[in-house]
Design an enzyme around this catalytic site. Structure first.
Site, PDB file in Angstrom:
ATOM      1  N   ASP A 164       0.861  -1.028   0.048  1.00 45.57           N
ATOM      2  CA  ASP A 164       0.067  -0.211   0.073  1.00 45.57           C
ATOM      3  C   ASP A 164       0.852   1.384  -0.087  1.00 45.57           C
ATOM      4  OD1 ASP A 164      -1.820  -2.224   0.695  1.00 45.57           O
ATOM      5  OD2 ASP A 164      -3.296  -0.848   1.787  1.00 45.57           O
ATOM      6  N   LYS A 213     -10.012   0.787  -3.154  1.00 37.75           N
ATOM      7  CA  LYS A 213      -9.901   0.188  -1.690  1.00 37.75           C
ATOM      8  C   LYS A 213     -10.381   1.495  -1.038  1.00 37.75           C
ATOM      9  CE  LYS A 213      -6.742  -1.035   2.050  1.00 37.75           C
ATOM     10  NZ  LYS A 213      -5.571  -1.517   2.490  1.00 37.75           N
ATOM     11  N   LYS A 259      -6.396   3.465  -3.694  1.00 36.72           N
ATOM     12  CA  LYS A 259      -7.013   3.329  -2.222  1.00 36.72           C
ATOM     13  C   LYS A 259      -6.927   5.025  -1.999  1.00 36.72           C
ATOM     14  CE  LYS A 259      -5.119   2.214   2.262  1.00 36.72           C
ATOM     15  NZ  LYS A 259      -4.094   1.468   2.970  1.00 36.72           N
TER      16      LYS A 259
END
Lengths: 225, 225
Positions: free
Chosen positions: A95, A190, A158
């Site tokens: 991430d 996400k 994300k």
């Protein structure tokens, strides 16, 4: 309203522990509990990868690690090395926080370049999620950054770090809807940052989120029973 | 309370940008303009790692020293990542590094890891100043003394209390360190130092430096004394 049975909730949740200064014991217990509930993954800091790896060994739960977190203010090369180091230590997914300043300046090519640098290093075997920090951006900057990250090879875009020190607003279904309307169908989304209830989780899933980042995964599963 | 002249005060300040996170180049330059670099000589001026290359010549041409941050602000990166960050920062022109201690390792009781991690960064930095962030805001007095001792063992002789982002330093934090370590350790008060009175209160307890994003208001007040 979609019901909870439409989704295999545990399989879309990255159960997350990014508590500053959490001990190995605390993170270890968190990972063990997450494995027991069958979450898709646990999301942890790089210095907790060995602990998470040990506690997930022989299970299906993956380990995700955050890179350049939470400010994204590192050079592309540093991000690349940090990501590779995370993989070496046993992370399955990364991430990555993008350089949010570049997004605020409209330098979207720079975002494509840094994401590509990291994605090329990771290869196909490791999913790359890119955190674009929606709460700090205008709508145009969100669109620019998300498309740039996708172009650079991000598997998933994300929404937010949810970093408390920045007092960011929570991710909303509207944020996810916007991303869904501009990203390719095969690019995941996400939703993270303030997605801490079942209701909120379903709301973002209903508009196209494919993954949820939350530190409240267990409470969300319990609420869905 | 001591009364400090404006130049004395400037000489102990690490100046950093406040306000919006993920500052644009324009915002960084505007910050440099606001603190009157031609008029004051600061201890150092802080920029994010991704801005070191952009800012180094600008600051050096004006006789200022540049400091950047490593494993910041959460202290949860690996030793490898810290070394890579440090090498990049030095190559880009940083004069000083503020590196965060591995708070999780510390709170897990893995003191050897705390020392080894920082020692490698200390060595990487050669003869440059390195300050270690030990998170006084979340530690007891006893823990602060323990952490400071480990940092000293790692060869680092300058502490930085906190990374900011809601972690507030009190004059007592400074007093605890100074009483125990006397001249063996320097301390920079960082986090929540916003006014002239805050700054003087820290210095009265022995703070060797002040990190603040409220440079102009502190110096303005000083000039009126």
């Amino acid at each position: 309203m979609t019901t909870t049975t439409t989704y295999d909730l545990k399989q879309v949740i990255d159960n997350t522990n990014l508590t500053m200064g959490a001990t190995r014991k605390e993170v270890g217990e968190f990972v063990t509990a997450s494995v027991k509930r069958g979450f898709y993954s646990v999301c942890v800091f790089p210095n907790m990868i060995p602990t998470a790896r040990r506690m997930t060994a022989g299970t299906k739960t993956k380990v995700a690690a955050v890179v350049s977190f939470p400010l994204g203010a590192d050079t592309p090369e540093v991000k690349r090395y940090e990501a590779l180091n995370c993989i070496e230590l046993g992370a399955d997914e990364i991430d990555l926080v993008i350089n949010v300043a570049e997004a605020r300046m409209g330098h979207f090519d720079a975002i494509t370049a840094e994401v590509r640098t990291v994605k090329n290093a990771l290869g196909r075997d490791h999913i790359l999620k890119t955190i674009i920090e929606v709460p700090l951006l205008t709508k145009d900057q969100v669109i620019g950054a998300a498309v740039a990250a996708e172009k650079g090879g991000a598997d998933i875009v994300k929404t937010s770090t949810g970093f408390k020190g920045l007092q960011l607003r929570a991710t909303t279904p509207e944020d996810v809807q916007l991303l869904r309307s501009i990203l390719k169908p095969q690019t995941g989304i996400k939703a993270s940052g303030g997605v801490s209830t079942l209701e909120k989780t379903l709301a973002v899933l209903n508009v196209g989120a494919t993954r949820i980042g939350t530190s409240s995964g267990i409470a969300i599963l319990d609420a869905a029973k | 309370m001591a009364v400090l002249g404006i130049e004395t005060l400037a000489s102990v300040i690490d100046a950093s940008i406040g306000g919006a996170p993920a500052a644009t180049e324009e915002e960084v330059l505007s910050f440099f303009g606001s603190i009157q670099l031609d008029k004051h000589k600061f201890a150092a001026v802080r920029v994010e790692p991704s801005y070191v290359k952009f800012a180094a010549n600008y600051l050096h041409d004006r006789g200022q020293r540049l400091v950047t941050v490593i494993s910041y602000p959460l202290g949860a990166m690996t030793t490898v990542a810290k070394v890579i960050q440090a090498e990049q920062a030095l190559a880009d022109g940083a004069d000083e590094l503020d590196v965060a201690m591995d708070l999780s390792a510390f709170r897990s009781g893995d003191y050897q890891q705390v020392v080894d991690d920082l020692r490698i960064v200390r060595r990487t930095a050669g003869d440059r100043v390195v300050k270690a962030i030990y998170y006084s805001a979340v530690l007891t007095d006893q823990e602060s003394i323990k952490a400071a001792g480990l940092i000293l063992d790692a060869g680092i002789t300058f502490l930085k209390t906190n990374p900011g982002y809601g972690n507030v330093t009190t004059p007592h934090h400074i007093a605890v360190i100074k009483k125990h370590f006397k001249d063996d350790l320097k301390v920079m008060a960082s986090g929540g130092v916003r006014t002239y009175d805050d700054a003087v209160a820290m210095i009265d307890q022995g703070a060797d430096r002040i990190a603040t994003s409220s440079v102009s208001s502190i110096l303005d007040r000083s000039s009126k004394r």
